[in-house]
Design an enzyme around this catalytic site. Structure first.
Site, mmCIF file in Angstrom:
data_model
loop_
_atom_site.group_PDB
_atom_site.id
_atom_site.type_symbol
_atom_site.label_atom_id
_atom_site.label_comp_id
_atom_site.label_asym_id
_atom_site.label_seq_id
_atom_site.Cartn_x
_atom_site.Cartn_y
_atom_site.Cartn_z
ATOM 1 N N GLU A 1 40.026 53.391 57.358
ATOM 2 C CA GLU A 1 41.232 52.584 57.469
ATOM 3 C C GLU A 1 42.455 53.441 57.126
ATOM 4 O O GLU A 1 42.517 54.018 56.036
ATOM 5 C CB GLU A 1 41.124 51.381 56.527
ATOM 6 C CG GLU A 1 39.935 50.477 56.849
ATOM 7 C CD GLU A 1 39.505 49.620 55.663
ATOM 8 O OE1 GLU A 1 40.294 49.492 54.711
ATOM 9 O OE2 GLU A 1 38.387 49.077 55.692
ATOM 10 N N HIS B 1 42.964 47.805 42.510
ATOM 11 C CA HIS B 1 42.993 49.195 42.937
ATOM 12 C C HIS B 1 42.862 50.150 41.756
ATOM 13 O O HIS B 1 43.349 51.267 41.798
ATOM 14 C CB HIS B 1 44.297 49.497 43.689
ATOM 15 C CG HIS B 1 44.378 48.815 45.019
ATOM 16 N ND1 HIS B 1 43.294 48.317 45.653
ATOM 17 C CD2 HIS B 1 45.443 48.550 45.837
ATOM 18 C CE1 HIS B 1 43.651 47.763 46.799
ATOM 19 N NE2 HIS B 1 44.955 47.897 46.930
ATOM 20 N N GLN C 1 38.873 53.252 51.651
ATOM 21 C CA GLN C 1 40.241 53.451 51.192
ATOM 22 C C GLN C 1 40.385 53.461 49.675
ATOM 23 O O GLN C 1 41.088 54.307 49.118
ATOM 24 C CB GLN C 1 41.143 52.373 51.800
ATOM 25 C CG GLN C 1 42.613 52.658 51.650
ATOM 26 C CD GLN C 1 43.447 51.703 52.485
ATOM 27 O OE1 GLN C 1 43.694 50.571 52.081
ATOM 28 N NE2 GLN C 1 43.869 52.156 53.657
ATOM 29 N N TYR D 1 36.726 48.906 47.119
ATOM 30 C CA TYR D 1 36.257 48.396 48.409
ATOM 31 C C TYR D 1 34.868 48.896 48.762
ATOM 32 O O TYR D 1 34.261 48.404 49.721
ATOM 33 C CB TYR D 1 37.236 48.796 49.515
ATOM 34 C CG TYR D 1 38.621 48.213 49.367
ATOM 35 C CD1 TYR D 1 38.882 47.148 48.497
ATOM 36 C CD2 TYR D 1 39.690 48.728 50.094
ATOM 37 C CE1 TYR D 1 40.159 46.623 48.366
ATOM 38 C CE2 TYR D 1 40.968 48.205 49.973
ATOM 39 C CZ TYR D 1 41.201 47.155 49.102
ATOM 40 O OH TYR D 1 42.461 46.644 48.989
ATOM 41 N N ILE D 2 34.383 49.848 48.012
ATOM 42 C CA ILE D 2 33.042 50.352 48.319
ATOM 43 C C ILE D 2 31.987 49.284 48.057
ATOM 44 O O ILE D 2 30.874 49.348 48.578
ATOM 45 C CB ILE D 2 32.753 51.643 47.516
ATOM 46 C CG1 ILE D 2 31.812 52.554 48.317
ATOM 47 C CG2 ILE D 2 32.162 51.346 46.139
ATOM 48 C CD1 ILE D 2 31.781 53.968 47.827
ATOM 49 N N GLU E 1 34.423 47.853 55.871
ATOM 50 C CA GLU E 1 33.776 48.918 55.090
ATOM 51 C C GLU E 1 32.284 49.082 55.385
ATOM 52 O O GLU E 1 31.762 50.203 55.411
ATOM 53 C CB GLU E 1 33.980 48.668 53.596
ATOM 54 C CG GLU E 1 35.367 48.954 53.091
ATOM 55 C CD GLU E 1 36.375 47.867 53.409
ATOM 56 O OE1 GLU E 1 37.589 48.095 53.223
ATOM 57 O OE2 GLU E 1 35.937 46.777 53.852
#
Length: 803
Positions: free
Chosen positions: A494, A592, A547, A551-552, A525
């Protein structure tokens, strides 16, 4: 529910009579294996069975259209397909069911996977690639429903890349991208997110992928109307159908008992996907499941008598047999003779497989019984040892567990004795375990000389007056050097392509190397990971960018169940050297700033997990990984891209070692171990500690899986006798793992004068903004005070209480 009364007749069978009879023979053989396989489970010889009965005919049609170089990413009911290709015979089928730990006898996984999970061998014994264009290929199955879908996308995309990137050497991997990736899935599993994400991505990317949906109208006990909108997956996805103005899917629907229609549909799909690089969906309906979902349950519990009667009448093998008779291809008597011969062959194969499975156990049993007799003869505990021996004798069909368990229990009764008989039993047990344990534990990682931990360290080189640049520049220019050096290397994710990733670590590289090698993807993902797995299975060297580390978690199932276990579950017969690039650790906010390292290091055994403290270290890891052939995750420090670093002169060449720590500051009072962004705080605190007379040694873990292969940390403890691990994961996460590695594996406990401690983040997610970071994760004052308190406990006079 009612099938058509007549089959299609658009293919002349005069030219295909021998093929028809061969197909019928395979169908009957596969069905007989399923029937006998279920009985073996119910008898206790096998533990679980999930079979391909009821799906034979469409798999025969798929095998007809499947060509050399093609890849399958499949469903655990595809035994007929593998038999039709010649990759599975009845004896091997039963060896898989019995979990025979011999790759020659059980070539799918040497007993590591359940029956119904198939693979072809992509690698030679030395780890080099076979010529995949001269064989029909199957990626290694997994049980997780729809888990086979993400890698299917990458297997198909590889053909697109090989067709369109002239600079890539296709030798052993492709014939101008003419290969098709075939996926199979049960209709109920199309409810999974993995399916929808893959279907959407393949439609966007327009890759040569054929997805075959085996639809028997149920998902275990749940009928299709509870799984799928409109109760029909091809109807639900009809909006994907391509037209002359809009790319999309070619969607075909065919009945699973209609032999000629199946042959036509699969050959048509193959031609479309292979020539036009268009994804195709084949929805095979009106299939049955004669024995139910698996040996764990009976479908009579949830299917009506009417449904069961319909299934008996419209079983694909039964309809195929009727069609053969109707068309005069064989007589009733001829088919009965053929069927009788097949049943005898399958039963003989089952018997031979069981005998071969037992043979080494029976031989070992004889040896062990003799050793137990010898040990009992002069032992005061002979009655107890004889009972163990007699219990072993009573086991007519022993397995390895029986042998190991009885021998080890008998040894307990010889404690304190010193004689040759006890020594002989001890030696037998050691030899047995040394021989057997690798059959279950080998190949979690590469065991050849090509493994990443064998790549030699090469330090960054610098000019006399090196430029100091943002860390991202080092990454960018290093990737530039790598893409020039390795034509098969590519990166996608992304925001990866056009803008050069969110932190500009790939700035300008799409313009230089093109949108196929430096590519943007949708927000998806799971299939970004799947793309990487499939591409790397076909000889490419992908870097899949997630990203942010948080998000993994979207892709963790695919990483854990598929990628991390691939080499293990194929016993080294397949490899997928995918590099996952992401960024994480400290930043302001819940979403994040995650550091779920404890989860990753436990769920992803079989991958390398690398945590560089700066971008030079990160670049060196990428260089190392591309010189080897194993999967890894590189987690760049999210707040380090704009920090200044000296720019090396040997970009693309220097190698950060995997499995080694680095001592950044020597000291004599306490060992401080950390990694990533937190390490920079630790380094600053170490300087502050000197002001109060505490000389700390600072060590960068760098590599979590594997960790400190040279045991450098314990050498530090021999000097400092104190240990503090600082980590931004939750309590009991990565810090606990590191503590176990040091105390148990390195026996560091021997050198400690005070209790080893950890300093971690709080149990909750980090709160927003700078204050949230300060009060959620270890800060400089936390570290200083924790170190000081350890020294106060040791020497309260020199270090009076701080607070």
């Amino acid at each position: 529910m009612k099938p058509h009364s007549k089959t299609s007749s658009d293919i002349s069978f005069d030219d295909f009579q021998s093929q028809i009879l061969k197909d019928y023979e395979v169908a009957v053989t596969s069905r007989e294996c399923s029937l006998l396989g279920r009985r073996e489970v119910l008898s206790g010889k096998a533990k679980f069975g999930i079979f391909g009965d009821g799906k034979e005919l469409p798999q025969l049609a798929m095998a007809r259209a499947f060509q050399d170089g093609d890849f399958r990413s499949g469903y655990y009911r595809d035994q007929t397909f593998m038999m039709a290709l010649g990759y599975l015979n009845p004896k091997e089928f039963f060896h898989g069911l019995y979990a025979t730990t011999d790759m020659e006898k059980e070539p799918m996984s040497a007993g590591r996977q359940m029956g119904g999970h198939f693979v072809t061998h992509s690698l030679n014994e030395d780890g080099t690639w076979k010529d995949l264009t001269k064989q029909k290929n199957s990626s290694a199955d997994i049980s997780c429903t729809a888990g086979q879908m993400p890698r299917l996308l990458g297997l198909a995309q590889a053909s697109k890349l090989y067709r369109n990137l002239e600079e890539i050497d296709q030798t052993n991997f492709s014939n101008n991208g003419n290969e098709v990736a075939w996926g199979t899935i049960g209709n109920a599993s199309t409810s999974e997110g993995h399916f929808f994400e893959t279907i959407n991505a393949a439609g966007v990317m327009q890759v040569p992928m054929i997805i075959c949906i085996w639809d028997d109208d149920y998902g275990i006990s749940v009928p299709a109307e509870f799984h799928t909108t409109k109760g029909d997956i091809s109807e639900a996805l009809s909006g994907l159908q391509r037209d002359k103005d809009t790319p999309g899917y070619e969607i075909l629907k065919v009945k699973g008992w209609d032999y000629t229609a199946l042959i036509h549909a699969f050959e048509n799909a193959s031609d479309i996907a292979r020539e036009d690089h268009v994804p195709v969906m084949i929805h095979v309906t009106e299939l049955t499941q004669p024995q139910g979902h698996s040996t764990s349950g009976s479908h009579e519990r949830y299917k009506s008598s009417e449904r069961l009667e319909w299934e008996r009448e419209n079983d694909c093998n039964k309809r195929f047999r009727e069609w053969i008779l109707e068309n005069g291809i064989k007589t009733e008597e001829e088919l009965k003779i053929l069927e009788r011969e097949i049943k005898l062959k399958v039963r003989a194969a089952k018997k031979e497989a069981w005998a071969e499975f037992l043979q080494p156990h029976i031989q070992a049993k004889k040896e062990l019984i003799q050793l137990l007799e010898n040990a009992a003869s002069n032992s005061p505990n002979r009655s107890f040892i004889n009972k163990v021996k007699n219990d072993l004798i009573a086991i007519e069909e022993p397995i390895k567990k029986d042998l190991a368990s009885k021998a080890r229990k008998a040894l307990r009764y010889l404690i304190g004795e010193t004689n040759p008989e006890r020594a002989a039993l001890q030696q037998w047990i050691s030899n047995f375990l040394d021989e057997v344990q690798p059959k279950y534990s080998s190949h979690l990682y590469n065991e050849l000389d090509s493994k990443a931990t064998e790549v030699k360290t090469l330090e960054p080189a610098y000019d006399n007056n090196p430029d100091e640049v943002d860390g991202r520049i080092i990454l960018r220019d290093n990737f530039d050097a790598l893409f020039a050096k390795y034509p098969q290397a590519l990166v996608f994710g992304e925001d990866t392509g056009n803008i050069g990733d969110v932190n500009q670590g790939l700035e300008g590289l799409q313009k230089k190397y093109g949108p196929l090698r430096v590519a943007d993807t949708g927000i998806r993902e799971t299939t970004i990971i799947g793309q990487g797995i499939g591409l790397s299975l076909r000889g490419l060297r992908p870097i899949a960018e997630i990203q942010y580390l948080d998000y993994i978690l979207y892709g963790i199932q695919t990483l854990s169940d598929d990628l991390a276990s691939l080499m293990y579950r194929t016993v080294g017969k397949q490899k997928a050297p995918l590099i996952v690039r992401t960024r994480g650790h400290r930043l302001e906010g819940i979403w994040h700033s995650g550091s779920p390292m404890g989860g990753l290091i436990h769920l992803l055994r079989g991958m390398y997990i690398l945590v560089p403290r700066n971008m030079t270290q990160a670049a060196g890891f990428y260089n190392t990984l591309l010189k080897s052939d194993e999967p890894a995750i590189v987690i760049e420090s999210l707040n380090g891209y704009r920090l200044k670093e000296k720019k090396p002169s040997n970009l693309g060449e220097f190698c950060t070692p995997i499995g080694k720590v680095e001592t950044l500051k020597e000291g004599k009072d306490i060992t401080l171990l950390s990694y990533g962004s937190t390490l920079r705080i630790v380094q600053n605190v170490a300087s502050e500690l000197l002001e109060v007379g505490i000389d700390a040694e600072v060590i960068d873990a760098q590599s979590l899986l594997p960790f400190d292969l040279d045991h450098e940390v314990v050498k530090s403890l021999q000097k400092t006798n104190r240990l503090l691990i600082i980590d931004e994961d939750v309590p009991g996460g990565c810090s606990a793992y590191l503590l176990q590695e040091i105390l148990e594996n390195q026996e560091g406990y021997k050198y400690l004068d005070s209790a080893p401690q950890t300093l971690t983040a709080k149990e909750h997610r980090p709160a927003y903004a700078s204050d949230g970071d300060y009060f959620s994760k270890p800060n400089a004052e936390d570290i200083f005070e924790k170190v000081y308190s350890i020294m106060h406990e040791t020497d309260p006079v020199s270090y009076p209480q701080l607070r």
